[in-house]
Design an enzyme around this catalytic site. Structure first.
Site, PDB file in Angstrom:
ATOM      1  N   SER A 119      -3.710   9.860   0.137  1.00  0.00           N
ATOM      2  CA  SER A 119      -4.179   8.537   0.558  1.00  0.00           C
ATOM      3  C   SER A 119      -4.851   8.603   1.922  1.00  0.00           C
ATOM      4  CB  SER A 119      -2.999   7.560   0.618  1.00  0.00           C
ATOM      5  OG  SER A 119      -2.009   8.052   1.499  1.00  0.00           O
ATOM      6  N   HIS A 140      -7.032   8.845  -5.877  1.00  0.00           N
ATOM      7  CA  HIS A 140      -5.988   8.092  -5.168  1.00  0.00           C
ATOM      8  C   HIS A 140      -5.505   6.948  -6.045  1.00  0.00           C
ATOM      9  CE1 HIS A 140      -4.819   5.241  -1.658  1.00  0.00           C
ATOM     10  NE2 HIS A 140      -3.766   5.897  -2.105  1.00  0.00           N
ATOM     11  N   GLU A 152      -9.025   5.128  -6.662  1.00  0.00           N
ATOM     12  CA  GLU A 152     -10.133   5.513  -5.779  1.00  0.00           C
ATOM     13  C   GLU A 152     -10.497   6.961  -6.101  1.00  0.00           C
ATOM     14  OE1 GLU A 152      -9.966   3.212  -1.544  1.00  0.00           O
ATOM     15  OE2 GLU A 152      -8.428   4.726  -1.823  1.00  0.00           O
ATOM     16  N   ASN A 190      -7.321   1.391   2.104  1.00  0.00           N
ATOM     17  CA  ASN A 190      -6.470   1.465   3.294  1.00  0.00           C
ATOM     18  C   ASN A 190      -7.263   1.278   4.582  1.00  0.00           C
ATOM     19  OD1 ASN A 190      -4.147   1.724   1.831  1.00  0.00           O
ATOM     20  ND2 ASN A 190      -4.122   3.950   1.892  1.00  0.00           N
TER      21      ASN A 190
END
Length: 282
Positions: A119, A140, A152, A190
């Protein structure tokens, strides 16, 4: 490339979730971990998750049994040789991932694609330690994997179009919605999410509103299922702080400075749900 067998390194939360998603969609899975106990625990978790779906009548007893039968547990990297794609889903630790990726790279045929479920770690950097940088990519997944629709897909500088296409097709086969991302700290989700959480701490620290009202405002005003401060407690305040510190050092931009209140709470050991106290008491 047709992907029919997926190797997964790590039988923990992310690894067994990815294994379940693959097995339910008809793919053969080889799930590898360091001990028989860890592998058995991972398979038991998948079984319990499938039982919940069975209870809710989302799957049939035959579907449950067939999915479980497609998962083979192992402690041997040699058993990955039948896979066309191997996904590394170990703990978010650079040195550990490097060690695992070198072992996979040495063990599987050169045409096999290797993906990392990181991540935060650079895909370009991880790809460079393998002998197949063009066949290395980031996948991800989001927790809980069986429920979350997003993946992702992160292209390193060296990732080939063919690799990207094969992994994108496979993600869609799992019923996921893939988004393609260039390699950069935090990728997309994120990169946006953690600074928002950090900003919520600034708002709290400045006394603009109570924690409850900040969370209610974001839930009701932005249609978020959970407020940013409650989410921080779930993720872990130490994790949020670590991510902000990575952004600050990587981008060198003061807009990523961690909120002093966040730093103070981490220093006090108030990390959220896992310690029983964070922004809220548990």
């Amino acid at each position: 490339m047709n992907i029919s067998t997926v190797g997964i390194i790590g039988a923990g939360t992310m690894g067994n979730g990815i294994a379940q998603a693959c097995a339910v969609c008809g793919l053969q899975v080889v799930m590898v971990d360091i001990s028989e106990a860890a592998v058995a625990k991972g398979i038991a978790t998948v079984g319990a998750s499938l039982d919940r779906l069975l209870k809710k009548e989302k799957i049939s007893p035959q579907d449950r049994d067939a999915a479980l039968a497609r998962i083979t547990g192992s402690t041997r990297y040699e058993d990955l040789q039948s896979a066309q794609l191997v996904i590394e889903a170990a703990t978010e630790n650079y040195d550990l991932k490097v060690k695992i990726l070198k072992q996979i790279d040495a063990m599987v045929p050169p045409e096999v694609i290797i993906a990392s479920n990181t991540s935060s770690i650079s895909i370009t950097k991880l790809a460079a330690i393998t002998s197949r940088a063009d066949r290395f990519i980031g996948m991800h997944f989001f927790n809980p994997v069986p429920m979350m629709a997003l993946v992702e897909i992160i292209r390193g500088l060296q990732t080939s179009d063919a690799t990207h296409e094969a992994v994108q097709t496979m993600a869609k086969k799992l019923g996921k919605t893939p988004i393609t991302v260039k390699n950069a700290p935090g990728f997309v989700v994120n990169r946006i999410l953690v600074p928002m959480i950090n900003e919520a701490f600034f708002v709290l620290a400045e006394g603009l509103a109570t924690a409850e009202d900040i969370d209610a405002g974001m839930k009701l005003g932005c249609n978020q299922p959970i407020g940013p401060l409650a989410l921080a407690d779930m993720v872990g305040l130490d994790v949020c702080l670590a991510v902000m510190e990575v952004y600050l050092s990587e981008f060198g931009d003061s807009k990523y400075r961690p909120c002093p209140l966040l730093k103070e709470m981490v220093a006090a050991g108030q990390l959220g749900r896992k310690t029983g106290r964070g922004v809220y008491q548990y």
